[in-house]
Structures are given as C-alpha cells and as structure tokens.
Design a protein around this motif. Structure first.
Motif, short mmCIF file in Angstrom:
data_model
loop_
_atom_site.label_atom_id
_atom_site.label_comp_id
_atom_site.label_asym_id
_atom_site.label_seq_id
_atom_site.Cartn_x
_atom_site.Cartn_y
_atom_site.Cartn_z
N GLU A 137 0.50 -24.07 -16.54
CA GLU A 137 1.13 -25.34 -16.89
C GLU A 137 0.28 -26.18 -17.83
N SER A 138 -0.90 -25.66 -18.21
CA SER A 138 -1.76 -26.37 -19.16
C SER A 138 -2.76 -25.38 -19.74
N ALA A 139 -3.36 -25.77 -20.85
CA ALA A 139 -4.39 -24.94 -21.46
C ALA A 139 -5.60 -24.81 -20.53
N ARG A 140 -5.79 -25.78 -19.65
CA ARG A 140 -6.92 -25.72 -18.70
C ARG A 140 -6.80 -24.51 -17.78
N ASP A 141 -5.56 -24.17 -17.40
CA ASP A 141 -5.38 -23.00 -16.53
C ASP A 141 -5.91 -21.74 -17.20
N GLN B 282 -7.08 -8.85 -22.48
CA GLN B 282 -6.09 -9.74 -23.08
C GLN B 282 -5.71 -10.74 -21.99
N VAL B 283 -5.49 -11.99 -22.35
CA VAL B 283 -5.08 -12.99 -21.38
C VAL B 283 -3.68 -13.49 -21.75
N TRP B 284 -2.74 -13.27 -20.83
CA TRP B 284 -1.37 -13.71 -21.02
C TRP B 284 -1.04 -14.79 -20.01
N ALA B 285 -0.19 -15.73 -20.40
CA ALA B 285 0.23 -16.81 -19.50
C ALA B 285 1.65 -16.54 -19.01
N LEU B 286 1.85 -16.71 -17.72
CA LEU B 286 3.18 -16.60 -17.14
C LEU B 286 3.75 -18.01 -17.03
N ILE B 287 4.77 -18.28 -17.83
CA ILE B 287 5.41 -19.60 -17.87
C ILE B 287 6.62 -19.55 -16.95
N GLN C 83 7.60 -27.67 -20.65
CA GLN C 83 7.31 -28.97 -21.26
C GLN C 83 5.94 -28.99 -21.94
N ASN C 84 4.98 -28.27 -21.36
CA ASN C 84 3.61 -28.28 -21.88
C ASN C 84 3.27 -27.06 -22.73
N LEU C 85 4.27 -26.39 -23.25
CA LEU C 85 4.03 -25.17 -24.02
C LEU C 85 3.09 -25.40 -25.20
N THR C 86 3.26 -26.51 -25.90
CA THR C 86 2.40 -26.77 -27.06
C THR C 86 0.94 -26.73 -26.67
N ALA D 137 10.41 -18.27 -26.54
CA ALA D 137 10.34 -17.26 -27.60
C ALA D 137 10.05 -17.91 -28.95
N ALA D 138 10.70 -19.02 -29.23
CA ALA D 138 10.53 -19.68 -30.53
C ALA D 138 9.13 -20.26 -30.68
N MET D 139 8.64 -20.93 -29.63
CA MET D 139 7.32 -21.56 -29.73
C MET D 139 6.20 -20.53 -29.74
#
Length: 285
Positions: A95-99, A115-120, A127-130, A169-171
C-alpha cells in the motif's frame, strides 16, 4: 502458477508445469499454525534450487507474508539469514513504497537479488499506486481481486474489477513495469477463465496467475496473438520497412510510429523478429 508452501510434493510439479513463474506461497494458502513449517519447507527447496540439485525452466518465486506482520518479518529474516533468495519475491498487501523499501532493506546486498513484485489488493493500494510504483527496486505488479473485493465490499466480477484492473495495468505501463492479473478462482469454468484472461490481455496485462495446472493452456492461449493479429502485425512491419519509417497504410488503415512499434513488439513476442529492430521514428512511440 501458485502452490501452497505447505505442499512440498507439489513444488517440483509447479516449477515444471510450463508456467513462467512457479510461486511458492507462504501467505493466504497456509493456515496460521503451519506457517513456520511452510517457511522451513520453502527454504529447503530454495537451498536445493541454489545448489543446482533442483533446476527448472520456470522462475522460482515466493510470496511472503505482508512485511508488517510477524510472519512476514520472519519470512524475510530467515531468507536473509540463510541467503537463499528466490528468483522472484512477491510482497502482498502493498500500500506504499515503504512496504517495498522494507523488503529491499532486509535483502541488503544479497549476491543474487530477487526480482521484487508488489501485490496490489486493496483500494488503498490502488489509490497509492503512484507512490508504490516509485519504489526503486520494484520490477512488476500483480493484482489481487479477492482481497480487493473483500475490502471494497464488492463482488469478484468482471464489471466490479474493471476499474482497478484498468488503472493498475495503465499505471504500470507508464512506469515501464509488467502487470499480471489476479487468478480466476473457479476451477471448473474454462469459458469464464478464457473470457477473463482475454479481458486481461486487452487491458494490457502481460499474464494471469494460475491456481491449477489445468488453467495454464487456457491462459497461455488467451495471451498468445491470434493468426489474424500476427498477420496484420507482419504486414505493418513490412510496410513500415518499405516506407523507410514514413507514415504509410496497411489494409486501408493509416500506420504511424506507435502502430509500427506495437506491431514490432507483437511479432517479437511471437518469435518472428528481434525486439531491438526498429524503424526510423519509432522512438516517438
């Protein structure tokens, strides 16, 4: 291809199933009382993989527990202590870049960084994708429909999931990162799986998570370009080469640099042309 971390007899099967990634799961598929045992089993498999005693064509990944939980910290601490990092590390509940940054800090200067992938998988994550996509070590994102629906109070249907999937997908594309779609949870509905996988491909996802080997052929077929799409892409590439990079037409349609770039990408993925080959002007895509 996701496999519960508590089922070691299925690890090799998943890694040799034909999936691009064999993801050993320490999170949702492992009950709380079995998490320590699952971690031990996964670490043992990673050690064998590192030592060459278990080699597979698939990328071997691990979904750890959320970094902000006790078991998430244990997962990361033991991976760091033993030094057997997977090829890919999936961070849930991002939910944040800190994670993502916390995971990167614990990895430190690992000799073979994953490789590090984020599960959204939450409205807050969308909301915090940026912010999340700015994490320097991030290499991809995955959408998690089940947790998203639970938090949003909506159903896990195509219509309900269209917005978060499209945004993700777009972001991800704007950041130059691949995005992989959520699993389809019905194991006995190949038509529904095909429909949802085709939607994911249309939205710009590069793949979809499978929860059973029987789903793989349907997913792979959905993301494979059709014969007509490939024939059109070849025609576009040939016409662009003949026109020396200037705007031209194919089948009565105007063809400019963005369409040529997309055609080259598609033919490259299909194995018919090197991705590095480009027409003049394609840098403006």
């Amino acid at each position: 291809m996701v496999t519960p971390g508590i089922s070691p007899d299925r690890f090799a099967t998943a890694a040799g199933s034909g999936a691009d990634v064999a993801l050993l799961d320490l999170e949702d598929s492992v009950p709380e009382p079995q998490k320590d045992e699952a971690r031990r089993l996964v670490l043992r498999f990673l050690r064998l993989h590192d030592q060459g005693e278990a080699t597979f064509p698939a990328t071997v990944g691990v979904r750890v527990n959320a970094p902000g939980t006790l078991h998430g910290l244990k997962d990361l601490a033991e991976l760091a202590e033993h030094g057997h990092w997977p090829d890919l590390l999936l961070v849930p509940k991002a939910e944040s870049a800190r994670d993502i940054g916390l995971v990167d800090q614990i990895r430190g200067d690992a000799s073979t960084p994953s490789q590090v992938w984020a599960l959204i998988e939450s409205p807050r994550g969308i909301q915090n994708l940026t912010d999340i996509l700015r994490a320097p070590c991030l290499t991809g994102v995955v959408f998690g429909a089940a947790d998203y629906a639970a938090e949003a109070g909506c159903k896990i249907t195509s219509r309900a999931m269209w917005y978060p999937r499209a945004i993700l997908a777009a972001m991800a594309a704007t950041s130059g990162l691949p995005a992989v779609d959520s699993p389809y949870f019905s194991l006995h509905d190949p038509d529904g799986l095909r429909r949802e996988a085709e939607e994911a491909a249309e939205l710009g996802f590069v793949g979809k998570v499978a929860i059973h080997p029987a789903q793989l052929p349907v997913i792979q077929d959905a993301f494979r370009p059709s014969r007509s799409e490939l024939e059109f892409a070849r025609a576009v590439v040939e016409a662009a080469d003949a026109a020396d990079g200037t705007i031209t037409t194919v089948g009565g349609a105007m063809v400019g640099p963005p369409i040529v770039a997309a055609a080259r990408s598609l033919t490259a993925r299909a194995g018919h042309e090197p991705a590095s080959r480009r027409t003049k002007g394609s840098d403006h895509e």
